[in-house]
Design a protein around this motif. Structure first.
Motif, PDB file in Angstrom:
ATOM      1  N   VAL A  79       0.740  -1.442  -0.087  1.00  8.98           N
ATOM      2  CA  VAL A  79      -0.230   0.045   0.188  1.00  8.98           C
ATOM      3  C   VAL A  79       0.855   1.097  -0.011  1.00  8.98           C
ATOM      4  N   ALA A  80       2.002   1.399   0.768  1.00  2.00           N
ATOM      5  CA  ALA A  80       2.943   2.500   0.796  1.00  2.00           C
ATOM      6  C   ALA A  80       3.558   2.566  -0.434  1.00  2.00           C
ATOM      7  N   ILE A  81       4.017   1.564  -0.992  1.00  2.00           N
ATOM      8  CA  ILE A  81       4.668   1.523  -2.543  1.00  2.00           C
ATOM      9  C   ILE A  81       3.811   2.157  -3.266  1.00  2.00           C
ATOM     10  N   GLY A  82       2.368   1.743  -3.192  1.00  2.00           N
ATOM     11  CA  GLY A  82       1.290   2.170  -4.141  1.00  2.00           C
ATOM     12  C   GLY A  82       1.005   3.708  -4.171  1.00  2.00           C
ATOM     13  N   LEU A  83       1.167   4.241  -3.103  1.00  2.00           N
ATOM     14  CA  LEU A  83       0.906   5.539  -2.650  1.00  2.00           C
ATOM     15  C   LEU A  83       2.112   6.537  -3.214  1.00  2.00           C
ATOM     16  N   GLY A  84       3.270   5.830  -3.504  1.00  2.00           N
ATOM     17  CA  GLY A  84       4.196   6.519  -4.407  1.00  2.00           C
ATOM     18  C   GLY A  84       5.053   7.651  -3.407  1.00  2.00           C
ATOM     19  N   PRO A  85       5.515   8.718  -4.195  1.00  2.00           N
ATOM     20  CA  PRO A  85       6.153   9.946  -3.382  1.00  2.00           C
ATOM     21  C   PRO A  85       5.061  10.632  -2.462  1.00  2.00           C
ATOM     22  N   ALA A  86       3.886  10.314  -2.703  1.00  2.00           N
ATOM     23  CA  ALA A  86       2.914  10.906  -1.650  1.00  2.00           C
ATOM     24  C   ALA A  86       3.306  10.836  -0.276  1.00  2.00           C
ATOM     25  N   ILE A  87       3.726   9.658   0.346  1.00  2.00           N
ATOM     26  CA  ILE A  87       3.953   9.427   1.574  1.00  2.00           C
ATOM     27  C   ILE A  87       5.045  10.202   2.349  1.00  2.00           C
ATOM     28  N   TYR A  88       5.951  10.972   1.339  1.00  2.00           N
ATOM     29  CA  TYR A  88       6.874  11.663   1.897  1.00  2.00           C
ATOM     30  C   TYR A  88       6.442  13.233   2.015  1.00  2.00           C
ATOM     31  N   ASN A  89       5.396  13.438   1.518  1.00  2.00           N
ATOM     32  CA  ASN A  89       4.872  14.784   1.532  1.00  2.00           C
ATOM     33  C   ASN A  89       3.604  14.948   2.715  1.00  2.00           C
ATOM     34  N   ALA A  90       4.025  15.806   3.766  1.00  2.00           N
ATOM     35  CA  ALA A  90       3.602  16.084   5.050  1.00  2.00           C
ATOM     36  C   ALA A  90       1.887  16.035   4.740  1.00  2.00           C
ATOM     37  N   ASP A  91       1.666  16.789   3.743  1.00  2.00           N
ATOM     38  CA  ASP A  91      -0.120  17.063   3.462  1.00  2.00           C
ATOM     39  C   ASP A  91      -0.522  16.067   2.855  1.00  2.00           C
ATOM     40  N   ALA A  92       0.123  15.247   1.649  1.00  2.00           N
ATOM     41  CA  ALA A  92      -0.505  14.442   0.995  1.00  2.00           C
ATOM     42  C   ALA A  92      -0.561  12.865   1.624  1.00  2.00           C
ATOM     43  N   ALA A  93       0.415  12.882   2.604  1.00  2.00           N
ATOM     44  CA  ALA A  93       0.259  11.542   3.458  1.00  2.00           C
ATOM     45  C   ALA A  93      -0.687  11.526   4.370  1.00  2.00           C
ATOM     46  N   ARG A  94      -1.687  12.535   4.583  1.00  2.00           N
ATOM     47  CA  ARG A  94      -2.554  12.456   5.671  1.00  2.00           C
ATOM     48  C   ARG A  94      -4.002  12.555   5.079  1.00  2.00           C
ATOM     49  N   VAL A  95      -5.017  12.068   5.871  1.00  2.00           N
ATOM     50  CA  VAL A  95      -6.278  12.328   5.452  1.00  2.00           C
ATOM     51  C   VAL A  95      -6.929  13.236   6.403  1.00  2.00           C
ATOM     52  N   SER A  96      -7.602  14.295   5.905  1.00  2.00           N
ATOM     53  CA  SER A  96      -8.649  14.880   7.043  1.00  2.00           C
ATOM     54  C   SER A  96      -9.942  14.144   7.093  1.00  2.00           C
ATOM     55  N   GLY A  97     -10.256  13.996   8.337  1.00  2.00           N
ATOM     56  CA  GLY A  97     -11.532  13.179   8.357  1.00  2.00           C
ATOM     57  C   GLY A  97     -12.743  14.237   8.283  1.00  2.00           C
ATOM     58  N   SER A  98     -12.342  15.401   8.452  1.00  2.00           N
ATOM     59  CA  SER A  98     -13.403  16.485   8.428  1.00  2.00           C
ATOM     60  C   SER A  98     -13.739  17.291   7.321  1.00  2.00           C
ATOM     61  N   ASP A  99     -12.814  16.996   6.347  1.00  2.00           N
ATOM     62  CA  ASP A  99     -13.129  17.483   4.719  1.00  2.00           C
ATOM     63  C   ASP A  99     -13.905  16.686   3.886  1.00  2.00           C
ATOM     64  N   GLU A 100     -14.960  16.936   3.711  1.00  2.00           N
ATOM     65  CA  GLU A 100     -15.895  16.146   2.743  1.00  2.00           C
ATOM     66  C   GLU A 100     -15.254  15.938   1.461  1.00  2.00           C
ATOM     67  N   LYS A 101     -14.276  17.061   1.047  1.00  2.00           N
ATOM     68  CA  LYS A 101     -13.609  16.915  -0.489  1.00  2.00           C
ATOM     69  C   LYS A 101     -12.765  15.963  -0.244  1.00  2.00           C
ATOM     70  N   GLU A 102     -11.916  15.822   0.823  1.00  2.00           N
ATOM     71  CA  GLU A 102     -10.867  14.635   0.943  1.00  2.00           C
ATOM     72  C   GLU A 102     -11.488  13.420   0.947  1.00  2.00           C
ATOM     73  N   LEU A 103     -12.711  13.156   1.888  1.00  2.00           N
ATOM     74  CA  LEU A 103     -13.366  12.112   1.674  1.00  2.00           C
ATOM     75  C   LEU A 103     -13.905  11.454   0.474  1.00  2.00           C
ATOM     76  N   GLU A 104     -14.354  12.493  -0.443  1.00  2.00           N
ATOM     77  CA  GLU A 104     -14.517  12.175  -1.715  1.00  2.00           C
ATOM     78  C   GLU A 104     -13.503  11.678  -2.569  1.00  2.00           C
ATOM     79  N   THR A 105     -12.421  12.263  -2.248  1.00  2.00           N
ATOM     80  CA  THR A 105     -11.152  12.054  -3.165  1.00  2.00           C
ATOM     81  C   THR A 105     -10.658  10.559  -2.751  1.00  2.00           C
ATOM     82  N   VAL A 106     -10.695  10.225  -1.561  1.00  2.00           N
ATOM     83  CA  VAL A 106     -10.501   8.540  -0.913  1.00  2.00           C
ATOM     84  C   VAL A 106     -11.523   7.780  -1.795  1.00  2.00           C
ATOM     85  N   LYS A 107     -12.820   8.192  -1.571  1.00  2.00           N
ATOM     86  CA  LYS A 107     -13.816   7.319  -2.367  1.00  2.00           C
ATOM     87  C   LYS A 107     -13.586   6.953  -3.897  1.00  2.00           C
TER      88      LYS A 107
END
Length: 113
Positions: free
Chosen positions: A31-59
């Motif tokens: 899973v970590a490999i599949g995320l690529g360089p995003a895991i090294y970016n502090a913002d991209a490596a995390r999910v905001s549970g209160s941001d509806e747009k973020e949850l839609e992106t995960v979905k």
């Protein structure tokens, strides 16, 4: 130890502590490999549970595109369930952990084989 290995160890500790489960390290690493360089970016490596747009992106980007699930109304419920178990107020919800738990929830580990 590589930076990715250090992060995967941190993700494993979260799964153990927050979810009370022993992680499948092979799957977690994939899973970590599949995320690529995003895991090294502090913002991209995390999910905001209160941001509806973020949850839609995960979905849309993970559950539908990556795992091949249909948008049947249950997807956001599953995301919210994982986020609640992780701790909605926890600001360090790692994307790799969320994706790992969702893959396990839907029995889609084979996507990473």
């Amino acid at each position: 130890m590589s930076k990715r290995d250090e992060l995967v160890e941190k993700y494993a500790a979260d799964i153990n502590e927050k979810f009370g489960e022993t992680p499948d390290m092979d799957l977690l690493n994939k899973v970590a490999i599949g995320l690529g360089p995003a895991i090294y970016n502090a913002d991209a490596a995390r999910v905001s549970g209160s941001d509806e747009k973020e949850l839609e992106t995960v979905k849309n980007n993970f559950l539908i595109k990556k795992l091949g699930l249909s948008d049947n109304g249950e997807l956001l419920d599953a995301i919210n369930s994982v986020i609640d178990r992780y701790g909605r107020s926890d600001k360090n919800k790692h994307r790799a952990v969320i994706y790992y738990m969702l893959a396990k929830h839907f029995g889609k580990e084979s996507v990473y084989n």
